[in-house]
Design a protein around this motif. Structure first.
Motif, mmCIF file in Angstrom:
data_model
loop_
_atom_site.group_PDB
_atom_site.id
_atom_site.type_symbol
_atom_site.label_atom_id
_atom_site.label_comp_id
_atom_site.label_asym_id
_atom_site.label_seq_id
_atom_site.Cartn_x
_atom_site.Cartn_y
_atom_site.Cartn_z
ATOM 1 N N PRO A 45 0.828 -1.218 0.000
ATOM 2 C CA PRO A 45 0.000 0.000 0.000
ATOM 3 C C PRO A 45 0.859 1.263 0.000
ATOM 4 N N THR A 46 1.605 1.428 -1.085
ATOM 5 C CA THR A 46 2.472 2.600 -1.204
ATOM 6 C C THR A 46 1.844 3.646 -2.121
ATOM 7 N N GLY A 47 0.606 3.415 -2.536
ATOM 8 C CA GLY A 47 -0.067 4.367 -3.413
ATOM 9 C C GLY A 47 -1.212 3.651 -4.081
ATOM 10 N N LYS A 48 -1.889 4.345 -4.985
ATOM 11 C CA LYS A 48 -3.000 3.686 -5.683
ATOM 12 C C LYS A 48 -2.460 2.704 -6.726
ATOM 13 N N GLN A 49 -3.305 1.785 -7.136
ATOM 14 C CA GLN A 49 -2.896 0.801 -8.138
ATOM 15 C C GLN A 49 -2.818 1.452 -9.520
ATOM 16 N N HIS A 50 -1.855 0.988 -10.301
ATOM 17 C CA HIS A 50 -1.642 1.586 -11.625
ATOM 18 C C HIS A 50 -1.859 0.554 -12.724
ATOM 19 N N ILE A 51 -1.764 1.020 -13.956
ATOM 20 C CA ILE A 51 -2.086 0.101 -15.055
ATOM 21 C C ILE A 51 -1.067 -1.044 -15.156
ATOM 22 N N GLY A 52 0.149 -0.820 -14.654
ATOM 23 C CA GLY A 52 1.128 -1.918 -14.603
ATOM 24 C C GLY A 52 0.665 -2.997 -13.637
ATOM 25 N N ASN A 53 0.191 -2.577 -12.465
ATOM 26 C CA ASN A 53 -0.334 -3.545 -11.488
ATOM 27 C C ASN A 53 -1.513 -4.309 -12.088
ATOM 28 N N TYR A 54 -2.375 -3.577 -12.783
ATOM 29 C CA TYR A 54 -3.563 -4.223 -13.341
ATOM 30 C C TYR A 54 -3.184 -5.233 -14.427
ATOM 31 N N LEU A 55 -2.415 -4.763 -15.403
ATOM 32 C CA LEU A 55 -2.105 -5.643 -16.535
ATOM 33 C C LEU A 55 -1.190 -6.790 -16.119
ATOM 34 N N GLY A 56 -0.295 -6.507 -15.144
ATOM 35 C CA GLY A 56 0.682 -7.525 -14.739
ATOM 36 C C GLY A 56 0.149 -8.494 -13.696
ATOM 37 N N ALA B 160 1.180 -9.699 -20.018
ATOM 38 C CA ALA B 160 1.858 -8.387 -19.947
ATOM 39 C C ALA B 160 2.615 -8.295 -18.621
ATOM 40 N N PRO B 161 3.638 -9.114 -18.449
ATOM 41 C CA PRO B 161 4.238 -9.234 -17.109
ATOM 42 C C PRO B 161 5.149 -8.064 -16.715
ATOM 43 N N MET B 162 5.470 -7.187 -17.687
ATOM 44 C CA MET B 162 6.339 -6.061 -17.323
ATOM 45 C C MET B 162 5.961 -4.818 -18.124
ATOM 46 N N ILE B 163 5.227 -3.923 -17.493
ATOM 47 C CA ILE B 163 4.821 -2.681 -18.158
ATOM 48 C C ILE B 163 5.854 -1.611 -17.807
ATOM 49 N N VAL C 211 4.937 4.488 -25.457
ATOM 50 C CA VAL C 211 3.557 4.913 -25.733
ATOM 51 C C VAL C 211 2.945 3.958 -26.764
ATOM 52 N N TYR C 212 3.756 3.597 -27.734
ATOM 53 C CA TYR C 212 3.305 2.618 -28.735
ATOM 54 C C TYR C 212 2.968 1.284 -28.064
ATOM 55 N N ASP C 213 3.869 0.831 -27.185
ATOM 56 C CA ASP C 213 3.607 -0.438 -26.477
ATOM 57 C C ASP C 213 2.278 -0.376 -25.725
ATOM 58 N N LEU C 214 2.026 0.755 -25.060
ATOM 59 C CA LEU C 214 0.794 0.882 -24.276
ATOM 60 C C LEU C 214 -0.439 0.828 -25.175
ATOM 61 N N HIS C 215 -0.318 1.404 -26.376
ATOM 62 C CA HIS C 215 -1.431 1.284 -27.338
ATOM 63 C C HIS C 215 -1.797 -0.186 -27.538
ATOM 64 N N GLY C 216 -0.791 -1.034 -27.505
ATOM 65 C CA GLY C 216 -1.013 -2.466 -27.728
ATOM 66 C C GLY C 216 -1.984 -3.073 -26.735
ATOM 67 N N PHE C 217 -2.040 -2.515 -25.522
ATOM 68 C CA PHE C 217 -2.928 -3.076 -24.500
ATOM 69 C C PHE C 217 -4.333 -2.481 -24.553
ATOM 70 N N TYR C 218 -4.465 -1.308 -25.127
ATOM 71 C CA TYR C 218 -5.765 -0.636 -25.083
ATOM 72 C C TYR C 218 -6.390 -0.440 -26.454
ATOM 73 N N ASP C 219 -5.558 -0.628 -27.471
ATOM 74 C CA ASP C 219 -5.942 -0.163 -28.794
ATOM 75 C C ASP C 219 -5.397 -1.118 -29.846
ATOM 76 N N SER C 220 -5.406 -2.426 -29.531
ATOM 77 C CA SER C 220 -4.583 -3.347 -30.324
ATOM 78 C C SER C 220 -5.003 -3.400 -31.795
ATOM 79 N N GLU C 221 -6.276 -3.136 -32.076
ATOM 80 C CA GLU C 221 -6.713 -3.200 -33.475
ATOM 81 C C GLU C 221 -6.073 -2.109 -34.324
ATOM 82 N N LYS C 222 -5.781 -0.972 -33.673
ATOM 83 C CA LYS C 222 -5.215 0.143 -34.449
ATOM 84 C C LYS C 222 -3.691 0.137 -34.458
ATOM 85 N N LEU C 223 -3.113 -0.908 -33.871
ATOM 86 C CA LEU C 223 -1.665 -0.895 -33.659
ATOM 87 C C LEU C 223 -0.865 -0.784 -34.961
ATOM 88 N N GLU C 224 -1.272 -1.571 -35.953
ATOM 89 C CA GLU C 224 -0.555 -1.576 -37.222
ATOM 90 C C GLU C 224 -0.627 -0.192 -37.881
#
Ligand code: ATP
Ligand code: MG
Length: 324
Positions: free
Chosen positions: A11-22, A181-184, A237-250
């Protein structure tokens, strides 16, 4: 018997998208198949936390994050580490069979010692022993974690093997369970996303805060001007698109390489995608936060259920160590 799952977070802060995805997305999934125990490890937070007044608010925020993300107190045991004090007893007993050399070699110990040279406390060295105690107090078989935790898990398995050989075969060897996604990477584009490095995007951030944070993200350092072609393969930023926007990645990759979109546009798109994805979570979180006394109830019930298992393990360990 269903297998047992255990995991914890500081409990060192709120949870982040790395915690969620990982990690958290696996916590949620595993609930239907296993007996799951998830713990807010407040004692672990003390090894690095400077502002103790933040500890209780952080615990509440983290529990809110977990509940909003889909952890269900009807299915899983959700509790706070220090509310089940048997873990400290097991930690002390395990410390008697854990060679100091194993602990001094742990990469996170060396890293923390570098990060906070004025506070290289005993708890930092013992961190993996306490973590092992967390897991095996519940005889967990599986531990959903991010990649950064693999060395700790390996050490936990070594401690278990040593206990089982030297004392008695009491504990199963816990296996790590990673997501896809073990390492964001964090917004600095270099380190892993981490609460304590302040390079993270909180799940509960407002849309505006999220956009503001993402604006600061490092992208391809070679792309100095809007007209320079970008290299998506080095851009977080591109990598992060992969988790939220994978269809538009190409498409994003081509536009970046052709410099038909700039980093500012690309970040705006990412903010929008993350904010869309997080909207239901944020609504649920606000709704749960309104329920008076609910978090206390969840934590008290979790501690009680965890305590029953913990007491039984401690009794067994003390018996095998000839303390009874
Ligand atoms: P702190 O900086 O205080 O250590 P943290 O951001 O590293 O915080 P933890 O509470 O240590 O978060 O970790 C909770 C869980 O999230 C662990 O299973 C950890 O492996 C996982 N995790 C943390 N950061 C990431 C990341 N960047 N990518 C994937 N998983 C992660
Ligand atoms: Mg961490």
């Amino acid at each position: 018997m269903k297998g047992r799952v255990f995991s914890g977070a500081r409990p060192t802060g709120k949870q982040h998208i790395g915690n969620y995805l990982g990690a958290i997305q696996n916590y949620v999934k595993l609930q239907d198949e296993y007996e799951c125990i998830y713990c807010i490890v407040d004692i672990h937070a003390l090894t690095t936390l400077e502002d103790l007044d933040q500890l209780q608010p952080n615990i509440r925020e983290m529990m809110l994050d977990w509940l909003a993300a889909g952890l269900d107190p009807e299915k899983s045991i959700l509790f706070v580490q220090s509310h089940v004090p048997e873990v400290t007893e097991l930690h002390t007993l395990l410390s008697m069979i854990t060679p100091l050399g194993w602990l001094l070699r742990v990469p996170t110990f060396k890293e923390k010692a570098r990060q906070q040279p004025e506070n290289v406390n005993y708890g930092l060295v013992g961190y993996p022993v306490l973590q092992t105690a967390d897991i095996i107090l519940y005889k967990a078989n599986m531990v959903p974690v991010g990649e950064d935790q693999l060395p700790h898990l390996e050490l936990a398995r070594e401690i278990v093997r040593r206990f089982n050989n030297l004392i008695a075969p009491v504990f199963p060897e816990p296996q790590a369970k990673l997501t896809t996604a073990p390492m964001i990477r964090g917004l600095d584009g270099q380190n892993k996303m981490s609460k304590s490095l302040d390079n993270h995007i909180e799940l509960a951030a407002t849309p505006k805060e999220t956009e503001k944070r993402i604006k600061t993200a490092f992208t391809d350092p070679q792309r100095k001007f809007r007209t320079d072609p970008g290299r998506p393969e080095v851009c977080n930023v591109y990598d992060l698109h992969g988790f939220y926007d994978s269809e538009k990645l190409e498409e994003i990759s081509q536009q970046c390489r052709a410099a038909t979109i700039g980093c500012v546009d690309c970040k705006k798109m990412l903010s929008k995608e993350i904010n869309n994805a997080m909207e239901p979570f944020r609504e649920r979180r606000a709704e749960i936060a309104m329920r008076s006394g609910y978090l206390e109830e969840v934590m008290a019930d979790g501690a009680e259920r965890a305590g029953v298992i913990a007491k039984e393990t401690i009794r067994e360990v003390k018996e095998k160590m000839c303390l009874l």
